[in-house]
Design a protein around this motif. Sequence first.
Motif, PDB file in Angstrom:
ATOM      1  N   THR A  69      14.341  10.740 -13.953  1.00 17.37           N
ATOM      2  CA  THR A  69      15.441  10.388 -13.039  1.00 17.37           C
ATOM      3  C   THR A  69      14.973   9.381 -11.996  1.00 17.37           C
ATOM      4  O   THR A  69      15.643   8.374 -11.731  1.00 17.37           O
ATOM      5  N   LEU A  70      13.804   9.619 -11.403  1.00 22.47           N
ATOM      6  CA  LEU A  70      13.283   8.703 -10.377  1.00 22.47           C
ATOM      7  C   LEU A  70      13.137   7.290 -10.932  1.00 22.47           C
ATOM      8  O   LEU A  70      13.511   6.309 -10.279  1.00 22.47           O
ATOM      9  N   LEU A  71      12.620   7.176 -12.148  1.00 22.82           N
ATOM     10  CA  LEU A  71      12.370   5.855 -12.741  1.00 22.82           C
ATOM     11  C   LEU A  71      13.653   5.120 -13.128  1.00 22.82           C
ATOM     12  O   LEU A  71      13.629   3.929 -13.401  1.00 22.82           O
ATOM     13  N   SER A  72      14.772   5.851 -13.122  1.00 24.48           N
ATOM     14  CA  SER A  72      16.048   5.180 -13.451  1.00 24.48           C
ATOM     15  C   SER A  72      16.553   4.363 -12.257  1.00 24.48           C
ATOM     16  O   SER A  72      17.477   3.573 -12.377  1.00 24.48           O
ATOM     17  N   PHE A  73      15.932   4.558 -11.083  1.00 28.86           N
ATOM     18  CA  PHE A  73      16.297   3.783  -9.899  1.00 28.86           C
ATOM     19  C   PHE A  73      15.265   2.672  -9.688  1.00 28.86           C
ATOM     20  O   PHE A  73      14.312   2.554 -10.452  1.00 28.86           O
ATOM     21  N   GLY A  74      15.450   1.897  -8.642  1.00 30.41           N
ATOM     22  CA  GLY A  74      14.542   0.772  -8.373  1.00 30.41           C
ATOM     23  C   GLY A  74      13.235   1.239  -7.764  1.00 30.41           C
ATOM     24  O   GLY A  74      12.585   2.154  -8.252  1.00 30.41           O
ATOM     25  N   LYS A  75      12.872   0.617  -6.643  1.00 30.52           N
ATOM     26  CA  LYS A  75      11.634   1.008  -5.960  1.00 30.52           C
ATOM     27  C   LYS A  75      11.902   1.052  -4.463  1.00 30.52           C
ATOM     28  O   LYS A  75      13.001   0.743  -4.003  1.00 30.52           O
ATOM     29  N   GLY A  76      10.882   1.465  -3.702  1.00 30.23           N
ATOM     30  CA  GLY A  76      11.022   1.510  -2.252  1.00 30.23           C
ATOM     31  C   GLY A  76      11.890   2.671  -1.778  1.00 30.23           C
ATOM     32  O   GLY A  76      12.297   3.542  -2.552  1.00 30.23           O
ATOM     33  N   SER A  77      12.199   2.642  -0.472  1.00 30.26           N
ATOM     34  CA  SER A  77      12.975   3.739   0.147  1.00 30.26           C
ATOM     35  C   SER A  77      14.362   3.888  -0.458  1.00 30.26           C
ATOM     36  O   SER A  77      14.912   4.984  -0.499  1.00 30.26           O
ATOM     37  N   GLN A  78      14.925   2.761  -0.938  1.00 33.36           N
ATOM     38  CA  GLN A  78      16.261   2.825  -1.543  1.00 33.36           C
ATOM     39  C   GLN A  78      16.254   3.745  -2.769  1.00 33.36           C
ATOM     40  O   GLN A  78      17.130   4.593  -2.938  1.00 33.36           O
ATOM     41  N   ALA A  79      15.229   3.583  -3.612  1.00 30.63           N
ATOM     42  CA  ALA A  79      15.123   4.422  -4.817  1.00 30.63           C
ATOM     43  C   ALA A  79      14.920   5.890  -4.446  1.00 30.63           C
ATOM     44  O   ALA A  79      15.502   6.782  -5.068  1.00 30.63           O
ATOM     45  N   LEU A  80      14.110   6.139  -3.419  1.00 30.86           N
ATOM     46  CA  LEU A  80      13.876   7.523  -2.988  1.00 30.86           C
ATOM     47  C   LEU A  80      15.170   8.141  -2.463  1.00 30.86           C
ATOM     48  O   LEU A  80      15.465   9.310  -2.735  1.00 30.86           O
ATOM     49  N   GLY A  81      15.955   7.335  -1.732  1.00 27.94           N
ATOM     50  CA  GLY A  81      17.252   7.804  -1.221  1.00 27.94           C
ATOM     51  C   GLY A  81      18.221   8.121  -2.344  1.00 27.94           C
ATOM     52  O   GLY A  81      18.926   9.147  -2.309  1.00 27.94           O
TER      53      GLY A  81
END
Length: 343
Positions: free
Chosen positions: A63-75
Amino acid sequence: MGESYTKRKIMITGYGTVAKEFVKMINEQKERYRESYGFYAEIVGIIGSKGMIYEEDGIDLVTLLSFGKGSQALGQYAQQKQIYIQAPELKGDVLIECSPTNLETGEPALSYMKAAITKNMDIISVSKGALVQALPELKKLADTNGCRIKYSGATAAALPTLDIGEYSLAGSRITEIEGILNGTSNFILTSMSEDSLSFENALKLAQERGIAEANPALDVQGYDSACKILLLANGLFHKTWTLNDISIEGIEKVSKADMQFAKINGNDIKLVASARSIDGTITLQVKPEIITADNPLMNVKGTNKGILFHTEEMGTICCIGGASHPRGAAAAAIKDMLNLYRG
């Protein structure tokens, strides 16, 4: 290797390109690491500039890798999983330090590393700032707390510089180290040499290809190379030198005429970072040097890197190559981790 393996809970500080590659590799290959090395990595927390995601039983890496990087991905991950972004707190067994390099203060990496040591966590650092600022202090703290610090990814990413010095040359007296430790400046000089480009045009080409940053100062002014030779020299010669002890000259003044003059005699110009013994004293410097055809570093082209160790007992050892991209740096962190915990 059967069912016997070591399991460690991992926290990552910084979630840029290298950290994301590290997460990808853990996701893709954690079972292979368990089978081949007897080590199982479980990522439980990642700290970004706006807070931390933390899950005691392990973050869902797919799931995490389906987002980008940085704080935006963590959010986005926190929102998807319906968990809170928490205030940063280090907990677990291992810290993978991937914060942006800050050569002025070493922060925030320095604070993260000190906090990790107080929690008896081992540290694997990819970012250089804190190490350049305070490696001797950090090592002393780690020894007192029974922790270990590995940082081969900070001394030339995939090129195994520190490993060769620490393991392959153990017991030998290293008299001199010479390295081409920055892929960006080497690409620029190679383009000047092979395509008869000016420094300005070679830099522009490197920027167009995404090899050089929009602000390439750290690379072309020699500071990245200086950080790497500093970490190598301090680590292998057991010294406490700082950047102020290094004579640093970058490649901005290398002209087309300089390059053509070197090539008349079959030589080349490279940005060499060195720790050389002169009159019994080790001198650290970074500067463009004429490399003769019989020097193995002559073969370091493009974004490749290379290092020469001169020793009393084993002669001269050379290593060339190593990926310069973020996956190479992430792989160096994986290697450090596996070498710490392999079964």
